[in-house]
Design a protein around this motif. Structure first.
Motif, short mmCIF file in Angstrom:
data_model
loop_
_atom_site.label_atom_id
_atom_site.label_comp_id
_atom_site.label_asym_id
_atom_site.label_seq_id
_atom_site.Cartn_x
_atom_site.Cartn_y
_atom_site.Cartn_z
N TYR A 126 0.82 -1.21 0.00
CA TYR A 126 0.00 0.00 0.00
C TYR A 126 0.85 1.26 0.00
CZ TYR A 126 -4.46 -2.28 0.02
OH TYR A 126 -5.56 -3.00 -0.36
N LEU A 127 2.00 1.24 0.66
CA LEU A 127 2.90 2.39 0.63
C LEU A 127 3.40 2.64 -0.80
CD1 LEU A 127 4.48 4.55 2.23
CD2 LEU A 127 6.31 2.85 2.47
N ILE A 128 3.79 1.56 -1.49
CA ILE A 128 4.25 1.69 -2.88
C ILE A 128 3.12 2.19 -3.77
CG2 ILE A 128 5.15 0.41 -4.88
CD1 ILE A 128 6.56 -1.44 -2.74
N ILE A 129 1.91 1.68 -3.55
CA ILE A 129 0.76 2.15 -4.34
C ILE A 129 0.58 3.65 -4.14
CG2 ILE A 129 -1.77 2.08 -4.48
CD1 ILE A 129 -1.51 -0.99 -3.91
N TRP A 130 0.61 4.10 -2.90
CA TRP A 130 0.41 5.53 -2.62
C TRP A 130 1.54 6.38 -3.18
CZ3 TRP A 130 -1.21 4.99 3.20
CH2 TRP A 130 -2.53 4.56 3.26
N LEU A 131 2.78 5.93 -3.00
CA LEU A 131 3.93 6.72 -3.45
C LEU A 131 4.04 6.83 -4.97
CD1 LEU A 131 6.71 5.58 -0.93
CD2 LEU A 131 5.46 7.77 -0.96
N THR A 132 3.53 5.83 -5.67
CA THR A 132 3.67 5.82 -7.14
C THR A 132 2.34 6.03 -7.85
OG1 THR A 132 3.37 3.43 -7.34
CG2 THR A 132 5.63 4.23 -6.95
N ALA A 133 1.32 6.43 -7.09
CA ALA A 133 -0.03 6.61 -7.63
C ALA A 133 -0.51 5.32 -8.32
CB ALA A 133 -0.10 7.79 -8.59
N ILE A 166 0.87 3.38 -10.38
CA ILE A 166 1.53 3.03 -11.66
C ILE A 166 2.81 2.23 -11.41
CG2 ILE A 166 2.54 3.95 -13.79
CD1 ILE A 166 -0.53 4.37 -13.48
N GLY A 167 3.66 2.72 -10.54
CA GLY A 167 4.91 2.02 -10.26
C GLY A 167 4.65 0.64 -9.68
N TRP A 168 3.64 0.55 -8.80
CA TRP A 168 3.29 -0.73 -8.21
C TRP A 168 2.82 -1.71 -9.28
CZ3 TRP A 168 -1.10 -3.76 -7.67
CH2 TRP A 168 -1.02 -4.78 -6.73
N LEU A 169 2.00 -1.25 -10.23
CA LEU A 169 1.51 -2.12 -11.31
C LEU A 169 2.66 -2.63 -12.19
CD1 LEU A 169 -1.74 -0.30 -12.47
CD2 LEU A 169 -1.58 -2.59 -11.48
N ILE A 170 3.59 -1.75 -12.51
CA ILE A 170 4.74 -2.16 -13.32
C ILE A 170 5.57 -3.19 -12.56
CG2 ILE A 170 6.91 -1.35 -14.33
CD1 ILE A 170 5.38 1.33 -14.89
N TRP A 171 5.81 -2.91 -11.28
CA TRP A 171 6.58 -3.83 -10.45
C TRP A 171 5.85 -5.17 -10.32
CZ3 TRP A 171 9.05 -1.81 -5.27
CH2 TRP A 171 10.03 -2.69 -4.85
N LEU A 172 4.53 -5.13 -10.14
CA LEU A 172 3.75 -6.37 -10.05
C LEU A 172 3.89 -7.18 -11.34
CD1 LEU A 172 1.81 -8.12 -8.38
CD2 LEU A 172 -0.07 -6.90 -9.48
N ALA A 173 3.86 -6.51 -12.48
CA ALA A 173 4.01 -7.23 -13.76
C ALA A 173 5.36 -7.95 -13.83
CB ALA A 173 3.87 -6.24 -14.92
N ILE A 174 6.37 -7.40 -13.18
CA ILE A 174 7.70 -8.01 -13.18
C ILE A 174 7.77 -9.19 -12.21
CG2 ILE A 174 10.14 -7.60 -12.61
CD1 ILE A 174 9.63 -4.66 -13.60
N VAL A 175 7.20 -9.05 -11.00
CA VAL A 175 7.39 -10.08 -9.97
C VAL A 175 6.24 -11.10 -9.89
CG1 VAL A 175 8.93 -8.66 -8.58
CG2 VAL A 175 6.47 -8.62 -8.12
N ALA A 176 5.10 -10.83 -10.50
CA ALA A 176 3.97 -11.77 -10.44
C ALA A 176 4.33 -13.15 -10.99
CB ALA A 176 2.75 -11.20 -11.15
N PRO A 177 5.10 -13.26 -12.08
CA PRO A 177 5.47 -14.61 -12.54
C PRO A 177 6.28 -15.41 -11.52
CG PRO A 177 5.85 -13.00 -14.28
CD PRO A 177 5.53 -12.22 -13.03
#
Length: 184
Positions: free
Chosen positions: A57-64, A66-77
């Motif tokens: 949630y901190l990453i979601i708030w800090l990156t609006a 967007i950054g969390w979604l990009i990071w999730l796309a990288i680590v979800a696999p």
């Protein structure tokens, strides 16, 4: 030949050889995931689970978001969210295998989407009786509070759950584990 009554079948942990509680995914003595054939996955601690929730949630708030979604796309696999990645945690299915990418995305969005849709539906129903924009904002505020309260209650569920699952873990059949550490 004396009969001593019905026999009880007790499952034993392959790692510590202690009895495994009935219906539990993890050994109650050493925390190993019973369904993991390699016995390398252990229950994530309650505090690491809450820490990963807070980091996400901190990453979601800090990156609006967007950054969390990009990071999730990288680590979800890899069966992780950004917060779980930072703490070395992994999402597994209750059957023992690592969660597939689609399960990670569903897990990360499914609960929030369901709670959010209920909040929006309530806002729409209650908004029909709001006579001013100010009243609509007040309704939105209280529904946002309700959404966050539900999210925090879901996360706090790990504090008393035997398998350290959240409510959305139970619904989706997932567990959060640490890997390759020594048994406790």
């Amino acid at each position: 030949m004396g009969s001593s009554g019905p026999r009880a079948f007790v499952l034993e942990c392959d790692v510590c050889h202690q009895p495994i509680g009935p219906g539990s995914y993890f050994c109650s003595s050493c925390d190993v995931l019973s369904a993991d054939p390699e016995r390398r996955s252990y229950a994530a601690t309650r505090w690491s689970r809450l820490g990963a929730f807070a980091l996400d949630y901190l990453i979601i708030w800090l990156t609006a978001g967007i950054g969390w979604l990009i990071w999730l796309a990288i680590v979800a696999p890899r069966g992780q969210s950004p917060g779980k990645f930072l703490l070395g945690l992994y999402i597994h299915r209750t059957s023992g295998e690592q969660a597939a990418t689609r399960h990670v995305w569903l897990r990360e969005f499914g609960w929030d989407l369901a709670v959010g849709l209920v909040a929006v539906a309530l806002l729409a129903l209650l908004g029909a009786v709001a006579s001013t924009v100010g009243e609509l904002f007040i309704l939105w505020f209280w529904l946002t509070v309700l959404f966050w309260a539900c999210s925090f209650f879901d996360a706090a569920w790990v504090l008393w759950d035997r398998d350290r699952q959240t409510l959305h873990d139970k619904v989706l059949g997932t567990l959060v584990v640490e890997r390759a550490r020594e048994p406790r």
